[in-house]
Design a protein around this motif. Sequence first.
Motif, PDB file in Angstrom:
ATOM      1  N   ALA A  49      24.686  16.312  58.692  1.00 14.22           N
ATOM      2  CA  ALA A  49      24.952  16.318  60.138  1.00 14.22           C
ATOM      3  C   ALA A  49      26.418  16.030  60.410  1.00 14.22           C
ATOM      4  CB  ALA A  49      24.066  15.284  60.835  1.00 14.22           C
ATOM      5  N   ASP A  50      26.985  15.039  59.697  1.00 11.75           N
ATOM      6  CA  ASP A  50      28.407  14.707  59.856  1.00 11.75           C
ATOM      7  C   ASP A  50      29.271  15.905  59.451  1.00 11.75           C
ATOM      8  OD1 ASP A  50      27.576  12.217  60.605  1.00 11.75           O
ATOM      9  OD2 ASP A  50      28.105  11.220  58.728  1.00 11.75           O
ATOM     10  N   TYR A  51      28.888  16.557  58.353  1.00  8.51           N
ATOM     11  CA  TYR A  51      29.632  17.713  57.851  1.00  8.51           C
ATOM     12  C   TYR A  51      29.612  18.856  58.870  1.00  8.51           C
ATOM     13  CZ  TYR A  51      30.771  21.815  55.008  1.00  8.51           C
ATOM     14  OH  TYR A  51      31.320  22.979  54.538  1.00  8.51           O
ATOM     15  N   LEU A  52      28.402  19.167  59.375  1.00  7.70           N
ATOM     16  CA  LEU A  52      28.255  20.291  60.302  1.00  7.70           C
ATOM     17  C   LEU A  52      28.977  20.017  61.622  1.00  7.70           C
ATOM     18  CD1 LEU A  52      24.521  21.253  59.656  1.00  7.70           C
ATOM     19  CD2 LEU A  52      26.557  22.470  58.890  1.00  7.70           C
ATOM     20  N   SER A  53      28.948  18.756  62.081  1.00  4.93           N
ATOM     21  CA  SER A  53      29.644  18.439  63.331  1.00  4.93           C
ATOM     22  C   SER A  53      31.155  18.540  63.123  1.00  4.93           C
ATOM     23  CB  SER A  53      29.252  17.071  63.866  1.00  4.93           C
ATOM     24  OG  SER A  53      29.755  16.048  63.037  1.00  4.93           O
ATOM     25  N   GLY A  54      31.613  18.229  61.928  1.00  2.00           N
ATOM     26  CA  GLY A  54      33.039  18.383  61.604  1.00  2.00           C
ATOM     27  C   GLY A  54      33.451  19.841  61.564  1.00  2.00           C
ATOM     28  N   GLN A  55      32.513  20.694  61.071  1.00  2.00           N
ATOM     29  CA  GLN A  55      32.787  22.128  60.978  1.00  2.00           C
ATOM     30  C   GLN A  55      32.903  22.780  62.354  1.00  2.00           C
ATOM     31  OE1 GLN A  55      32.881  24.306  57.883  1.00  2.00           O
ATOM     32  NE2 GLN A  55      33.570  22.267  57.362  1.00  2.00           N
ATOM     33  N   SER A  56      32.114  22.260  63.305  1.00  2.00           N
ATOM     34  CA  SER A  56      32.046  22.926  64.605  1.00  2.00           C
ATOM     35  C   SER A  56      33.191  22.534  65.539  1.00  2.00           C
ATOM     36  CB  SER A  56      30.710  22.623  65.280  1.00  2.00           C
ATOM     37  OG  SER A  56      30.593  21.232  65.492  1.00  2.00           O
ATOM     38  N   LYS A  57      34.038  21.597  65.083  1.00  2.00           N
ATOM     39  CA  LYS A  57      35.154  21.161  65.945  1.00  2.00           C
ATOM     40  C   LYS A  57      36.318  22.137  65.869  1.00  2.00           C
ATOM     41  CE  LYS A  57      34.009  16.304  65.990  1.00  2.00           C
ATOM     42  NZ  LYS A  57      33.985  15.107  65.223  1.00  2.00           N
TER      43      LYS A  57
END
Length: 199
Positions: A191-199
């Motif tokens: 979840a942390d990784y994906l939220s970082g990707q979407s920024k």
Amino acid sequence: MKVVLASKNQHKLVEMRDILSAQGVEVVLESDVGVDVDVEETGTTFEENSLLKAKAVMEASGLPAIADDSGLSVDALNGAPGVYSARYGGEGLDDVGRYRLLLENMRGQLDRKCKFVSVITLCMPNGDVITARGECPGTLAYAPQGENGFGYDPIFFVPEKKKTFAQLSPEEKNAISHRGNALKLFQQKLADYLSGQSK
């Protein structure tokens, strides 16, 4: 997000799907994407083997690949069978043969402490890697009990539940198991990784 499971084990597929579907992750088998990879598990740790499998399937499929390397570590046997859990006793043994051999090797041994360990690794085509480790402590039963689960589940006794893994329902097992614990941590990291990707 679609990820390929670097395993042909249907039990692992069901457990992974149960836990990761809540995150919007679709877990598919190698055969679903037309690849068939046999990875030689040459690592000496669960982390090394998990990475070897995920990387090989990611490279073969071009998709994110997830692998789990897990096993049973018995204190009195210096951590054996450990990374060799699935191959304990050689090629000719099935699950029942392996846990019978383990019980035989533990005959007369009073220290029954053991733990299940699971390491989950996700390899992304861009080179990113996410790894999570989970453990579940227990003791080795003196005889198999229960019909559920697979592998060493019938002889892995969880003191606070007063049952073996094989006597627990899938929901009860997922809530406390090594793979359940690794997947919970993995979910958070993903979840942390994906939220970082979407920024």
